[in-house]
Design an enzyme around this catalytic site. Structure first.
Site, PDB file in Angstrom:
ATOM      1  N   GLY A 112       0.816  -1.204   0.000  1.00 45.66           N
ATOM      2  CA  GLY A 112       0.000   0.000   0.000  1.00 45.66           C
ATOM      3  C   GLY A 112       0.848   1.252   0.000  1.00 45.66           C
ATOM      4  O   GLY A 112       0.475   2.270  -0.595  1.00 45.66           O
ATOM      5  N   SER A 113       1.988   1.198   0.668  1.00 48.70           N
ATOM      6  CA  SER A 113       2.894   2.348   0.675  1.00 48.70           C
ATOM      7  C   SER A 113       3.427   2.625  -0.722  1.00 48.70           C
ATOM      8  O   SER A 113       3.534   3.784  -1.143  1.00 48.70           O
ATOM      9  CB  SER A 113       4.051   2.095   1.648  1.00 48.70           C
ATOM     10  OG  SER A 113       3.571   1.976   2.976  1.00 48.70           O
ATOM     11  N   ASP A 220      -7.255   1.602   4.452  1.00 52.09           N
ATOM     12  CA  ASP A 220      -7.946   1.109   5.645  1.00 52.09           C
ATOM     13  C   ASP A 220      -9.459   1.064   5.476  1.00 52.09           C
ATOM     14  O   ASP A 220     -10.176   0.871   6.467  1.00 52.09           O
ATOM     15  CB  ASP A 220      -7.626   2.011   6.848  1.00 52.09           C
ATOM     16  CG  ASP A 220      -6.174   1.966   7.244  1.00 52.09           C
ATOM     17  OD1 ASP A 220      -5.461   1.069   6.770  1.00 52.09           O
ATOM     18  OD2 ASP A 220      -5.736   2.839   8.028  1.00 52.09           O
ATOM     19  N   SER A 241      -4.220  -1.257   0.356  1.00 48.27           N
ATOM     20  CA  SER A 241      -3.181  -2.142   0.892  1.00 48.27           C
ATOM     21  C   SER A 241      -3.740  -3.536   1.104  1.00 48.27           C
ATOM     22  O   SER A 241      -4.890  -3.699   1.524  1.00 48.27           O
ATOM     23  CB  SER A 241      -2.648  -1.604   2.226  1.00 48.27           C
ATOM     24  OG  SER A 241      -1.762  -2.539   2.817  1.00 48.27           O
ATOM     25  N   HIS A 246      -5.119  -5.651   6.763  1.00 46.08           N
ATOM     26  CA  HIS A 246      -6.140  -4.903   6.035  1.00 46.08           C
ATOM     27  C   HIS A 246      -7.347  -5.757   5.652  1.00 46.08           C
ATOM     28  O   HIS A 246      -7.453  -6.916   6.028  1.00 46.08           O
ATOM     29  CB  HIS A 246      -5.500  -4.207   4.844  1.00 46.08           C
ATOM     30  CG  HIS A 246      -4.551  -3.122   5.268  1.00 46.08           C
ATOM     31  ND1 HIS A 246      -4.944  -1.818   5.462  1.00 46.08           N
ATOM     32  CD2 HIS A 246      -3.234  -3.158   5.599  1.00 46.08           C
ATOM     33  CE1 HIS A 246      -3.924  -1.098   5.867  1.00 46.08           C
ATOM     34  NE2 HIS A 246      -2.864  -1.892   5.968  1.00 46.08           N
ATOM     35  N   ASN A 314      10.640  -0.617  -9.707  1.00 45.21           N
ATOM     36  CA  ASN A 314      10.094  -1.961  -9.922  1.00 45.21           C
ATOM     37  C   ASN A 314       9.284  -2.292  -8.681  1.00 45.21           C
ATOM     38  O   ASN A 314       9.832  -2.684  -7.649  1.00 45.21           O
ATOM     39  CB  ASN A 314      11.201  -2.991 -10.137  1.00 45.21           C
ATOM     40  CG  ASN A 314      10.645  -4.398 -10.338  1.00 45.21           C
ATOM     41  OD1 ASN A 314       9.422  -4.594 -10.379  1.00 45.21           O
ATOM     42  ND2 ASN A 314      11.514  -5.379 -10.454  1.00 45.21           N
TER      43      ASN A 314
END
Length: 462
Positions: A112-113, A220, A241, A246, A314
């Site tokens: 998710g980041s 979230d 995420s 999650h 990547n």
């Protein structure tokens, strides 16, 4: 007149085949052998005993994955077929996940980041022309949250503009967002805190009025709705995420979604090393003119597969992870119902206890809750630390509200940012807020034990 933003948008034995440059090795296996293995996997899963809950001994975690027999089989099947690079499972998941949101494109990534990084980075692409974000441009965001909602702005040379949050919902409000807009503002990037939607319709209108991009961090909040519409469908880009904490999981993983084909193309390029080619892994010459391009100062006919239009990354995922995500996808509704049920049971059980500010849903919303936030009142006869330590001593897991006021962290001491208004509530969250879990693996018995424990502590401490 169009705005600048609108203008921009084998029998008897296994036979292994050769491994191409994606390393997506395939295996041809006698169907009966594969069926026997998968049947054994199902038998193995059914033999695993679910532990009996013992109050005070069995951990009640604030979050976690809920994996069933089909999930285990999906992973093993993908492993048997040696689907090691992103392939058919990934493409199928992207298609089905985009359909779930009613958006045109979804791109799987490794977290998710990373999804947040790609989403905001895409808005700096030269392909957007005058609409693109440039170093020094401002991005409005909430001061309370997880750092990787904010970090992409810093990483792209942009200036985060922090607004305060509302206690109870723990979201930034439209009035605060609107007051923070200046001539340097080019985007808004906000998370739906703990699954509780921010006022997405109203904030999207502010973005439209001021020609700003809106990025929804929906990590979230998968399955949450605002005014009857899924969160993640209000902005130009949305992120998700799939970490085990999650709403659904692929182990590690994330996704960027958009309704814009132009942004989708940029996202894909940035995710896949920055290359200009859009061929799927293991596929060549989709455009039928692979050696006919003349881009940049490269020689005419330079292989389009090795032509790069962005300084990219990547950030791809694997087909094993996609197989698990596909298996989990059909469970979003059931998981959301369990989260809502657990949240309501906690809310009803803790209602009326002195010294606690309990969470509230944003008006017009139906959250698929990620957690249950509690803020200790200023006049309570106890501290957050005391209550958290008491709960942890009983094996009840707790978490702070992520970074709290992010500007108070060492990482931001040398970061250029602007504070739009007093971060009074953000400081209260930093000093007095925590949350407990509501994920589907938590049972009624566990919820009741959490309620009993908090009530016991408050009674002794007030």
């Amino acid at each position: 007149m169009q705005s600048r933003k609108t203008r921009a948008l084998g029998k008897g034995r296994a036979r292994v085949t050769s491994c191409d440059d994606t390393c997506a090795t395939a295996t041809e296996m006698v169907p009966d052998a594969k069926d026997r293995i998968l049947a054994s996997v199902r038998d193995y899963h059914r033999e695993q005993e679910s532990p009996t809950f013992v109050a005070g001994s069995t951990p009640i975690r604030p979050s976690g994955a809920v994996l069933d027999e089909d999930d285990r089989v999906a992973l093993v099947e993908a492993a048997l077929e040696l689907r090691i690079a992103a392939g058919g499972n990934a493409r199928r998941f992207e298609s089905e996940f985009a359909r779930f949101f009613g958006l045109r494109k979804a791109h799987l990534v490794n977290s998710g980041s990373s999804a947040n990084l790609l989403a905001l980075s895409s808005l700096t692409s030269p392909k957007l022309g005058e609409a693109r974000l440039r170093p020094g441009d401002e991005v409005i965001t909430a001061a309370v949250g997880f750092p990787t909602t904010i970090n992409p702005a810093v990483q792209n040379g942009l200036v985060p503009v922090f607004v305060d949050v509302e206690l109870g919902t723990y979201n930034a409000t439209p009035d605060r967002i609107k007051a923070a807009v200046t001539e340097r503002t080019r985007a808004i990037m906000l998370a739906h805190t703990l699954g509780n939607p921010f006022a997405a319709d109203e904030i999207a209108e502010i973005a439209k009025e001021h020609e700003l991009f809106l990025v929804e961090d929906n990590c979230d909040a998968v399955g949450s709705t605002y005014r009857g519409r899924l969160t993640g469908t209000f902005g130009d880009l949305t992120t998700v995420s799939f970490y085990p904490a999650h709403h659904i999981t692929s182990g590690e993983g994330g996704c960027v979604l958009t309704g814009s084909l132009e942004l989708a193309r940029i996202i894909e390029s940035l995710r896949d090393w920055g290359r200009d080619c859009w061929c799927e892994p293991g596929v060549d010459n989709t455009c039928r003119k692979r050696f006919d391009y003349h881009l940049g100062t490269l020689p005419p006919g330079y292989d389009h597969k090795y032509t790069f239009s962005h300084v990219g990354y990547n950030l791809k995922t694997t087909d094993l992870q996609a197989a698990l995500a596909l298996s989990q996808l059909s469970k979003i509704s059931a998981f959301g119902s369990a989260r809502r049920r657990n949240w309501r049971r906690l809310r009803e059980g803790l209602s009326g206890l002195p010294g606690l500010l309990l969470p509230v849903a944003t008006p017009h919303s139906d959250p698929s809750w990620f957690g249950f936030a509690i803020t200790i009142s200023a006049d309570a006869g106890f501290t957050r630390a005391a209550l958290v330590n008491f709960l942890e001593s009983r094996n009840i897991g707790t978490r702070l509200l992520f970074g709290g006021n992010i500007t108070r962290h060492p990482a931001f001491e040398q970061v250029r940012y602007r504070i739009a208004d007093a971060l009074t509530n953000s400081d209260i969250v930093t000093d007095r807020t925590f949350w407990v879990g509501v994920y589907p693996g938590i049972t009624d018995q566990m919820i009741d034990y959490v309620v009993e424990s908090i009530a016991e502590f408050v009674a002794k401490s007030s």
